[in-house]
Design a protein around this motif. Structure first.
Motif, PDB file in Angstrom:
ATOM      1  N   ALA A  24       7.555  12.900   5.626  1.00  0.00           N
ATOM      2  CA  ALA A  24       6.864  12.602   4.371  1.00  0.00           C
ATOM      3  C   ALA A  24       7.824  12.700   3.191  1.00  0.00           C
ATOM      4  O   ALA A  24       7.801  11.857   2.293  1.00  0.00           O
ATOM      5  N   SER A  29       8.996   9.605   0.296  1.00  0.00           N
ATOM      6  CA  SER A  29       8.386   9.812  -1.014  1.00  0.00           C
ATOM      7  C   SER A  29       9.381   9.547  -2.127  1.00  0.00           C
ATOM      8  O   SER A  29      10.596   9.573  -1.931  1.00  0.00           O
ATOM      9  N   LEU A  36       4.302   4.141   3.287  1.00  0.00           N
ATOM     10  CA  LEU A  36       3.767   4.245   4.640  1.00  0.00           C
ATOM     11  C   LEU A  36       4.799   3.848   5.689  1.00  0.00           C
ATOM     12  O   LEU A  36       4.602   4.104   6.870  1.00  0.00           O
ATOM     13  N   ALA A  37       5.903   3.231   5.254  1.00  0.00           N
ATOM     14  CA  ALA A  37       6.966   2.812   6.174  1.00  0.00           C
ATOM     15  C   ALA A  37       8.309   2.877   5.447  1.00  0.00           C
ATOM     16  O   ALA A  37       8.375   2.731   4.226  1.00  0.00           O
ATOM     17  N   ASP A  61       9.118  -0.171   3.239  1.00  0.00           N
ATOM     18  CA  ASP A  61       8.452  -0.164   1.934  1.00  0.00           C
ATOM     19  C   ASP A  61       9.177   0.765   0.973  1.00  0.00           C
ATOM     20  O   ASP A  61       9.385   0.442  -0.192  1.00  0.00           O
ATOM     21  N   TRP A  62       9.558   1.947   1.463  1.00  0.00           N
ATOM     22  CA  TRP A  62      10.276   2.898   0.604  1.00  0.00           C
ATOM     23  C   TRP A  62      11.580   2.291   0.109  1.00  0.00           C
ATOM     24  O   TRP A  62      11.898   2.376  -1.070  1.00  0.00           O
ATOM     25  N   LEU A 101      -4.839   6.272  -1.579  1.00  0.00           N
ATOM     26  CA  LEU A 101      -4.240   4.994  -1.207  1.00  0.00           C
ATOM     27  C   LEU A 101      -4.409   4.008  -2.353  1.00  0.00           C
ATOM     28  O   LEU A 101      -5.510   3.805  -2.850  1.00  0.00           O
ATOM     29  N   GLN A 143       0.853  -1.173   0.000  1.00  0.00           N
ATOM     30  CA  GLN A 143       0.000   0.000   0.000  1.00  0.00           C
ATOM     31  C   GLN A 143       0.894   1.229   0.000  1.00  0.00           C
ATOM     32  O   GLN A 143       1.729   1.408   0.879  1.00  0.00           O
ATOM     33  N   LEU A 144       0.740   2.046  -1.041  1.00  0.00           N
ATOM     34  CA  LEU A 144       1.454   3.308  -1.154  1.00  0.00           C
ATOM     35  C   LEU A 144       0.430   4.391  -1.439  1.00  0.00           C
ATOM     36  O   LEU A 144      -0.644   4.117  -1.973  1.00  0.00           O
ATOM     37  N   LEU A 145       0.768   5.618  -1.102  1.00  0.00           N
ATOM     38  CA  LEU A 145      -0.088   6.746  -1.436  1.00  0.00           C
ATOM     39  C   LEU A 145       0.384   7.340  -2.753  1.00  0.00           C
ATOM     40  O   LEU A 145       1.573   7.587  -2.938  1.00  0.00           O
TER      41      LEU A 145
END
Length: 105
Positions: free
Chosen positions: A64, A68, A83-84, A87-88, A15, A4-6
């Motif tokens: 943020a 990103s 979100l974490a 994940d990035w 989302l 899940q990424l924004l």
């Protein structure tokens, strides 16, 4: 498996479930609610660059910005916010590697 990424769009963050295609040639995303309008993607061979810190997102916090990334193509830019940190790390490093080793279209 999807993360899940924004995804940043003109009207704010949305989302999305983001995943790689089985052949690692596409980054695909879909709305978490299943709405067809939230689906999209980009071919890895179309990536011009993968940059840390989103270019066009209007992010106000250092956290943020640190989570990103921007997927830059000749047709535009897709800004994502993880979100974490884990994940990035996976998405950023993986996409940089794929973009650098793929054949341009």
């Amino acid at each position: 498996m999807a993360s899940q990424l924004l995804l940043w769009r003109e009207d704010g963050f949305h989302l999305r479930f983001v995943r790689m295609s089985a052949d690692l040639q596409h980054v695909l995303w879909e709305d978490v609610s299943g709405e067809p309008a939230g689906h999209g993607g980009v071919r890895v061979s179309e990536l011009v660059d993968v940059l840390p810190s989103a270019l066009s997102a209007r992010l106000q916090t250092r956290t943020a910005l640190a989570l990103s990334m921007s997927l830059v193509t000749n047709d535009g830019c897709f800004d994502f916010l993880a979100l974490a940190q884990e994940d990035w790390d996976v998405w950023y490093e993986g996409l940089r590697f794929l973009a650098e080793t793929s054949e341009p279209q």
